[in-house]
Design an enzyme around this catalytic site. Structure first.
Site, mmCIF file in Angstrom:
data_model
loop_
_atom_site.group_PDB
_atom_site.id
_atom_site.type_symbol
_atom_site.label_atom_id
_atom_site.label_comp_id
_atom_site.label_asym_id
_atom_site.label_seq_id
_atom_site.Cartn_x
_atom_site.Cartn_y
_atom_site.Cartn_z
ATOM 1 N N ASP A 95 0.827 -1.224 0.000
ATOM 2 C CA ASP A 95 0.000 0.000 0.000
ATOM 3 C C ASP A 95 0.852 1.261 0.000
ATOM 4 O O ASP A 95 0.502 2.258 -0.629
ATOM 5 C CB ASP A 95 -0.904 0.028 1.244
ATOM 6 N N HIS A 137 -4.341 9.284 6.681
ATOM 7 C CA HIS A 137 -4.190 7.972 7.352
ATOM 8 C C HIS A 137 -2.863 7.804 8.091
ATOM 9 O O HIS A 137 -2.741 6.909 8.927
ATOM 10 C CB HIS A 137 -4.309 6.831 6.336
ATOM 11 N N GLY A 145 -2.374 3.420 4.349
ATOM 12 C CA GLY A 145 -3.323 3.842 3.311
ATOM 13 C C GLY A 145 -2.791 4.863 2.331
ATOM 14 O O GLY A 145 -3.443 5.892 2.103
ATOM 15 N N ASP A 172 -13.669 12.648 2.650
ATOM 16 C CA ASP A 172 -13.086 11.525 1.907
ATOM 17 C C ASP A 172 -13.983 10.302 2.133
ATOM 18 O O ASP A 172 -14.629 10.192 3.173
ATOM 19 C CB ASP A 172 -11.684 11.280 2.495
ATOM 20 N N HIS A 174 -12.994 7.461 2.848
ATOM 21 C CA HIS A 174 -12.369 6.682 3.926
ATOM 22 C C HIS A 174 -12.338 7.492 5.223
ATOM 23 O O HIS A 174 -12.170 8.711 5.193
ATOM 24 C CB HIS A 174 -10.938 6.286 3.544
ATOM 25 N N ASP A 261 -12.475 10.774 -3.517
ATOM 26 C CA ASP A 261 -12.890 9.391 -3.743
ATOM 27 C C ASP A 261 -14.319 9.149 -3.271
ATOM 28 O O ASP A 261 -14.853 8.052 -3.414
ATOM 29 C CB ASP A 261 -11.913 8.390 -3.096
ATOM 30 N N TYR A 300 -9.208 8.555 -7.017
ATOM 31 C CA TYR A 300 -8.442 7.592 -7.808
ATOM 32 C C TYR A 300 -8.913 7.473 -9.257
ATOM 33 O O TYR A 300 -8.390 6.667 -10.006
ATOM 34 C CB TYR A 300 -8.441 6.237 -7.080
#
Length: 430
Positions: A95, A137, A145, A172, A174, A261, A300
């Site tokens: 990652d 992250h 991440g 986000d 996430h 994202d 992304y």
């Protein structure tokens, strides 16, 4: 109402030229695409453009452990095979790969967020934008991440020198776990994250029940959502919660992480937001007229990231942008319709009215546990880091300068910097 906002915008072309690897979803190239779109719409004429300074290791160590910073500084793709234990310890690998100019990449995006916070602190602007930042992250001693250095935490620490309370908002897809974790035990930062939450979805944290601990109890707010949330549900929930948070918490400054994202059609996302819906959150936050630091984050499907952050730059500048994308170096990415708005996707919205209602009630209930904004005994403001420039006369001329460093001294023709730099000791001259 204050008169027209003064906006500072941070960009360094080098940040978009690093490469995570062939199959890695993170493409820093999206930052070049965003910047060229900003230039194509002539938004640069309405703000001050700065190249950020490269954050020094000592600045990164304001949050991260010194050994972790030192390791990021030292590791290269050619030497990583010698450090298998450390790679595991610091969570570098699939990652978070080791790539060429990794540390410099971190220095640039972190430097942009720190510089943005300093300009706000010194009242040199009302809004500061660093689309390269927002890597939420990263942990104190670990990458996570796709994030290595947590620029958001560093920016918030800077803002805390001048503000008793800072509000962090994250849209986000996430959960903003690294920022929440950094401030989990304090009431001086309130973190609010709207994100997808469910089995097997990274990072697995961000339940509505996670509210902070000790002095920070009820100062972490999580809004866990399911697949397919649409503009109407998201923006209604966002407006209700954020308005209440600002009323109760009374922050002195706001940091807004605009991870793209959460847009419909993202390679790693699962929400159904249009660019208008995403940007509505920016519009809502701007209306509070508080010092505002805006960053990027995830995202992304790179042409949609560029569309989104350019549109949101327009929102912050109160500039209407025509839907037809002007000619620019990356125009082919926006084929076939060359428009700023993205097509609608129709993922089923699994967020029922009753689910959204329950989440909203739980969040507002948690907020009721906060009687009023916490008062803080403010100390004397600590100074900004000022590290003197190297004396070129004393440098050893026999030391070989690698090609990458030589290239640094050449002005890139894809950047645009205008006007004098009134923050010289924090910025490299363009």
């Amino acid at each position: 109402m204050r008169s027209k906002d003064r906006i500072s915008y941070f960009y360094d072309g080098d940040v978009g030229s690093v490469y995570f690897g062939p199959n890695h979803p993170m493409k820093p190239h999206r930052l070049c695409m965003t910047h060229h779109l900003v230039l194509a719409y002539e938004l640069h004429k309405k703000m001050e453009i700065y190249r950020p300074h490269k954050a020094y290791p000592v600045e990164l160590a304001q949050f991260h452990s010194a050994d972790y910073v030192e390791f990021l500084h030292r590791i290269t793709p050619d030497t990583q095979h010698l450090y298998s234990e450390e790679l595991m310890k610091y969570n570098l690998g699939e990652d978070c790969p080791v790539f060429e100019n990794l540390f410099e990449f971190c220095q640039i995006y972190a430097g942009g967020t720190v510089d943005a916070a300093r300009r706000l602190n010194n009242q040199l602007c009302d809004i500061a934008i660093n689309w390269a930042g927002g890597l939420h992250h990263a942990k104190k001693c670990q990458a996570s991440g796709f994030c290595y250095i947590n620029d958001l935490v560093l920016g918030i620490l800077e803002l805390l020198k001048h503000h008793a309370r800072v509000l962090y908002i994250d849209i986000d897809v996430h959960h903003g776990d690294g920022v929440e974790e950094a401030f989990y035990f304090t009431d001086r930062v309130m973190t609010v994250s709207f994100h997808k939450f469910g089995d097997m979805f990274f990072p697995g944290t961000g339940d509505v029940k996670e509210v902070g601990e000790r002095e920070g109890k009820f100062y972490a707010i999580n809004v866990p959502l399911k697949d397919g949330i649409d503009d109407a549900s998201f923006t209604r929930l966002f407006k209700t919660i954020i308005s209440k948070v600002v009323e109760i918490y009374q922050p002195g400054a706001i940091v807004l992480q605009c991870g793209a994202d959460s847009l419909a059609g993202d390679r790693l996302g699962c929400f159904n937001l249009s660019i208008d819906g995403h940007a509505e959150c920016v519009r809502i936050v701007k209306k509070f007229n508080l010092p505002l630091l805006v960053t990027g984050g995830g995202g992304y499907t790179k042409e949609n990231v560029a569309r989104c952050w350019t549109f949101e730059t327009g929102v912050l500048l109160e500039s209407e942008l025509p839907n037809e994308i002007p000619d620019n170096e990356y125009i082919k990415y926006f084929a076939p319709d060359y428009s700023l708005k993205i097509p609608h996707w129709h993922i089923e919205n699994l967020n029922s009215k009753s689910y959204v209602g329950t989440i909203k009630m739980q969040v507002l209930e948690n907020l009721r546990n906060i009687q009023h904004a916490p008062s803080v005994q403010m100390q004397e403001v600590p100074p900004d880091f000022y590290i003197p420039d190297f004396d070129e006369d004393k440098q050893n001329l026999d030391e070989r300068v690698d090609q990458h460093t030589q290239d640094k001294h050449i002005q890139r023709d894809d950047e645009y910097y205008d006007g004098d730099n009134d923050n010289d000791h924090n910025m490299e001259d363009a």
